[in-house]
Design an enzyme around this catalytic site. Structure first.
Site, PDB file in Angstrom:
ATOM      1  CG  ASN A 152     -57.979  67.335  21.520  1.00 11.75           C
ATOM      2  OD1 ASN A 152     -58.925  67.579  20.780  1.00 11.75           O
ATOM      3  ND2 ASN A 152     -58.097  66.645  22.630  1.00 11.75           N
ATOM      4  CD  GLU A 248     -69.466  63.987  22.884  1.00 11.86           C
ATOM      5  OE1 GLU A 248     -68.816  63.591  23.871  1.00 11.86           O
ATOM      6  OE2 GLU A 248     -70.531  63.472  22.517  1.00 11.86           O
ATOM      7  CB  CYS A 282     -61.280  65.340  26.299  1.00 13.38           C
ATOM      8  SG  CYS A 282     -61.715  64.014  25.200  1.00 13.38           S
TER       9      CYS A 282
HETATM   10  N1  LIG Z   1     -65.373  65.402  25.234  1.00 16.89           N
HETATM   11  C1  LIG Z   1     -64.637  65.283  24.166  1.00 16.89           C
HETATM   12  O1  LIG Z   1     -64.848  64.393  23.344  1.00 16.89           O
HETATM   13  C2  LIG Z   1     -63.499  66.222  23.914  1.00 16.89           C
HETATM   14  C3  LIG Z   1     -62.578  65.911  22.916  1.00 16.89           C
HETATM   15  C4  LIG Z   1     -61.526  66.795  22.660  1.00 16.89           C
HETATM   16  C5  LIG Z   1     -61.403  67.960  23.379  1.00 16.89           C
HETATM   17  N2  LIG Z   1     -62.301  68.240  24.340  1.00 16.89           N
HETATM   18  C6  LIG Z   1     -62.132  69.458  25.137  1.00 16.89           C
HETATM   19  O2  LIG Z   1     -61.756  70.546  24.303  1.00 16.89           O
HETATM   20  C7  LIG Z   1     -60.941  71.468  25.034  1.00 16.89           C
HETATM   21  C8  LIG Z   1     -59.680  71.754  24.264  1.00 16.89           C
HETATM   22  O3  LIG Z   1     -59.935  72.111  22.961  1.00 16.89           O
HETATM   23  P1  LIG Z   1     -59.951  73.630  22.463  1.00 16.89           P
HETATM   24  O4  LIG Z   1     -58.941  74.407  23.230  1.00 16.89           O
HETATM   25  O5  LIG Z   1     -59.860  73.632  20.984  1.00 16.89           O
HETATM   26  O6  LIG Z   1     -61.404  74.070  22.958  1.00 16.89           O
HETATM   27  P2  LIG Z   1     -62.173  75.456  22.744  1.00 16.89           P
HETATM   28  O7  LIG Z   1     -63.459  75.357  23.484  1.00 16.89           O
HETATM   29  O8  LIG Z   1     -61.306  76.606  23.016  1.00 16.89           O
HETATM   30  O9  LIG Z   1     -62.456  75.485  21.164  1.00 16.89           O
HETATM   31  C9  LIG Z   1     -63.209  74.487  20.531  1.00 16.89           C
HETATM   32  C10 LIG Z   1     -63.805  75.073  19.257  1.00 16.89           C
HETATM   33  O10 LIG Z   1     -64.732  76.083  19.612  1.00 16.89           O
HETATM   34  C11 LIG Z   1     -64.470  77.256  18.866  1.00 16.89           C
HETATM   35  N3  LIG Z   1     -64.942  78.415  19.617  1.00 16.89           N
HETATM   36  C12 LIG Z   1     -64.258  79.155  20.541  1.00 16.89           C
HETATM   37  N4  LIG Z   1     -65.035  80.165  20.983  1.00 16.89           N
HETATM   38  C13 LIG Z   1     -66.234  80.053  20.344  1.00 16.89           C
HETATM   39  C14 LIG Z   1     -67.443  80.798  20.365  1.00 16.89           C
HETATM   40  N5  LIG Z   1     -67.575  81.873  21.146  1.00 16.89           N
HETATM   41  N6  LIG Z   1     -68.451  80.402  19.577  1.00 16.89           N
HETATM   42  C15 LIG Z   1     -68.341  79.293  18.800  1.00 16.89           C
HETATM   43  N7  LIG Z   1     -67.208  78.556  18.707  1.00 16.89           N
HETATM   44  C16 LIG Z   1     -66.169  78.931  19.484  1.00 16.89           C
HETATM   45  C17 LIG Z   1     -62.967  77.206  18.649  1.00 16.89           C
HETATM   46  O11 LIG Z   1     -62.569  78.054  17.590  1.00 16.89           O
HETATM   47  C18 LIG Z   1     -62.788  75.730  18.327  1.00 16.89           C
HETATM   48  O12 LIG Z   1     -63.121  75.467  16.982  1.00 16.89           O
HETATM   49  C19 LIG Z   1     -60.659  70.771  26.354  1.00 16.89           C
HETATM   50  O13 LIG Z   1     -61.533  71.281  27.326  1.00 16.89           O
HETATM   51  C20 LIG Z   1     -60.980  69.308  26.064  1.00 16.89           C
HETATM   52  O14 LIG Z   1     -61.313  68.533  27.162  1.00 16.89           O
HETATM   53  C21 LIG Z   1     -63.346  67.411  24.630  1.00 16.89           C
HETATM   54  O1  LIG Z   2     -59.667  64.444  23.308  1.00 20.29           O
HETATM   55  C1  LIG Z   2     -60.576  63.661  23.452  1.00 20.29           C
HETATM   56  C2  LIG Z   2     -60.842  62.629  22.432  1.00 20.29           C
HETATM   57  O2  LIG Z   2     -62.195  62.292  22.432  1.00 20.29           O
HETATM   58  C3  LIG Z   2     -59.974  61.464  22.651  1.00 20.29           C
HETATM   59  S1  LIG Z   2     -60.118  60.318  21.440  1.00 20.29           S
HETATM   60  O3  LIG Z   2     -59.592  60.685  20.180  1.00 20.29           O
HETATM   61  O4  LIG Z   2     -61.499  60.134  21.134  1.00 20.29           O
HETATM   62  O5  LIG Z   2     -59.490  59.116  21.923  1.00 20.29           O
END
Ligand SMILES: NC(=O)c1ccc[n+]([C@@H]2O[C@H](COP(=O)([O-])OP(=O)(O)OC[C@H]3O[C@@H](n4cnc5c(N)ncnc54)[C@H](O)[C@@H]3O)[C@@H](O)[C@H]2O)c1
Ligand SMILES: O=C[C@H](O)CS(=O)(=O)O
Length: 476
Positions: A152, A248, A282
């Site tokens: 994202n 995160e 997120c």
């Molecule tokens: N807390 C934060 O700062 C933050 C920021 C952005 C997104 N997010 C969270 O991320 C999620 C959305 O992003 P997404 O769909 O890319 O997440 P995801 O967990 O599907 O994937 C994240 C990363 O993990 C990798 N991955 C997937 N399976 C794996 C495995 N078995 N082993 C190692 N790596 C693996 C993916 O290829 C990708 O690079 C949402 O839940 C969102 O809230 C959190």
């Molecule tokens: O998707 C979650 C990100 O942490 C938001 S932000 O880019 O840091 O604002």
């Protein structure tokens, strides 16, 4: 012909036997192909990082200079990078441009922090028998950092891993999300131009279940920094054993609109921050708890603001809400909303889908066990929940397994600070919604939203080990 991108390992651009397509997320056409890493390339990337870490110990000032240069190059290449994000992530162009500005700041802050890494004096001489001793701590880099990032924020969330890791003196192996790998490869070009020694930054592309899994199982990686879903975060925690781990993870962000809120401010803010990048942030507003005394006027103002959002082509600089990352994700959001409505929720606006574009949606009269409320929706959908008593409201807010960020709108200081103490989150915004982040602040969640902080100063603490040095001195 579609564009073609190679992996970046040990300062070399690498082709492999296999490629993957990267879709333009709005048109759904293939816009580029990227070489995929196999077992051999993952192994090469980690050993390159390991030997670069041993052979290229850059001074703090050298690290500052390189990171500052990358910050400048990000600004110089802003338009190209923004268009890359718009194509591979489907992010509206104006939000993609903001992401480049923020990434440039993330690198600038990390560059400055590279010059401020220090330990502290420890008064060991205060212990009986240690009168002749002096002690202090230093901070040393951990070694090889394995970074795994989500789709994202293909640049800024990568920057939050890579810039502090380099600032701290580490080497990095990055696996970006397979939906959005190109921005990371373009970042590698900028590092190369900025003069980072080969091997200190490596980018390998491939699926999480193959490339990510191999990274997780390699004990040459001393610290993992992961941003993504709680499901994958848990897997990392279970697989990486005693290694350091920054997680995160997700959220289903709550925002409270108190009876003494500036209703107009709250409604406009929530309309912007619940739907930016189609809610795929997120800290996107998801659960809005509105005091019953102001519910009617808030709801009207919110709907006016939501209906004025421009929805559609992310390449149009006026677009506020573009496509979701995949049509299947838009279908999931549609299904969750339908399920809520079938069980008694009221659809106030939205609910329709056109391919990967899901209309900004507001639902009312929801129940707390509906998916739109209790799970992370990660889509342009907000649920309205009425309350009459702040304590009951906060108790309900805290029922969520997540705790990344939240918000409260109120002009009443006592209630604002009461909420600040009681709401279980990593960060609470007063008179703003959950979606506020500037890149120098400590950022990270509690409960299922993860552990460890980002923000260059805080990541550098996580990405260094504290070492105690004790001097046993003779009487002069
Ligand atoms: N807390 C934060 O700062 C933050 C920021 C952005 C997104 N997010 C969270 O991320 C999620 C959305 O992003 P997404 O769909 O890319 O997440 P995801 O967990 O599907 O994937 C994240 C990363 O993990 C990798 N991955 C997937 N399976 C794996 C495995 N078995 N082993 C190692 N790596 C693996 C993916 O290829 C990708 O690079 C949402 O839940 C969102 O809230 C959190
Ligand atoms: O998707 C979650 C990100 O942490 C938001 S932000 O880019 O840091 O604002």
């Amino acid at each position: 012909m579609s564009e073609q991108y190679k992996l970046y390992i040990n300062g070399q651009w690498i082709e492999t036997d296999e490629t993957q397509n990267v879709l333009d997320k709005y048109s759904q056409n293939t816009y580029a192909t990227v070489y995929k890493a196999g077992e051999k390339q993952v192994d090469q990337a980690i050993s390159s990082a390991e030997s670069a870490f041993q052979n290229h110990q850059l001074s703090p000032y050298q690290r500052y200079e390189i990171l500052k240069k990358v910050s400048e190059l990000l600004s110089k290449n802003k338009e190209d990078l923004a268009q890359t994000i718009t194509r591979e992530a489907g992010k509206p162009l104006k939000q993609a441009r903001t992401e480049i500005d923020r990434s440039s700041q993330t690198f600038e802050v990390a560059a400055e922090e590279a010059k401020r890494i220090s330990g502290e004096g420890v008064p060991v001489e205060a212990a009986p028998g240690s009168e002749n001793r002096m002690a202090f701590t230093i901070r040393v880099p951990v070694g090889v950092v394995g970074a795994i990032s989500p789709f994202n924020f293909p640049l800024n969330l990568v920057s939050h891993k890579v810039a502090p890791a380099i600032a701290a003196g580490n080497a990095v192996v990055l696996k970006p999300a397979s939906a959005t790998p190109i921005t990371s490869l373009k970042l590698a070009e900028l590092f190369e131009e900025a003069g980072l020694p080969a091997g200190l930054f490596n980018v390998i592309v491939g699926s999480g279940s193959v490339v990510g899994q191999q990274m997780m199982e390699d004990d040459r990686i001393q610290l993992y920094t992961f941003t993504g879903s709680a499901k994958v975060g848990l897997k990392l925690k279970q697989t990486t054993g005693l290694n350091k781990l920054i997680l995160e993870l997700g959220n289903n962000s709550p925002v409270i609109v108190d009876k003494e809120a500036d209703v107009e401010q709250a409604a406009n803010n929530i309309a912007q921050k619940g739907f930016a990048f189609a809610g795929q942030v997120c800290i996107s507003v998801q659960r809005v708890y509105v005091h019953e005394e102001i519910k009617e006027s808030f709801q009207k103002k919110l709907l006016d603001a939501v209906k004025s959002l421009n929805v559609g082509d992310p390449n149009d600089p006026d677009t506020d809400v573009g496509p979701m990352i995949a049509e299947t994700e838009a279908e999931r959001a549609e299904q969750w909303v339908k399920e809520a409505v079938d069980n008694g929720a009221e659809l106030l606006t939205g609910g329709e889908r056109n391919g990967p574009v899901f209309q900004p949606t507001v639902v009312n009269n929801v129940k707390k066990d509906m998916k739109v409320v209790c799970e992370e929706i990660f889509a342009p959908v907000i649920s309205l929940i009425s309350y009459s008593n702040l304590d009951d409201c906060i108790a309900e807010v805290n029922e969520s397994p997540y705790g990344l960020q939240g918000g409260i709108f109120t002009q009443n200081l006592d209630r604002a600070f009461y909420a600040a103490r009681k709401v279980e989150v990593g960060g609470l915004m007063i008179n703003d919604s959950s979606q506020y982040r500037v890149d120098l602040m400590p950022y990270g969640g509690v409960k299922d939203s993860g552990s460890g902080k980002e923000g260059p100063k805080y990541s550098i603490e996580e990405m260094t080990n504290e070492r105690l040095i004790v001097l046993n001195l003779k009487n002069g």
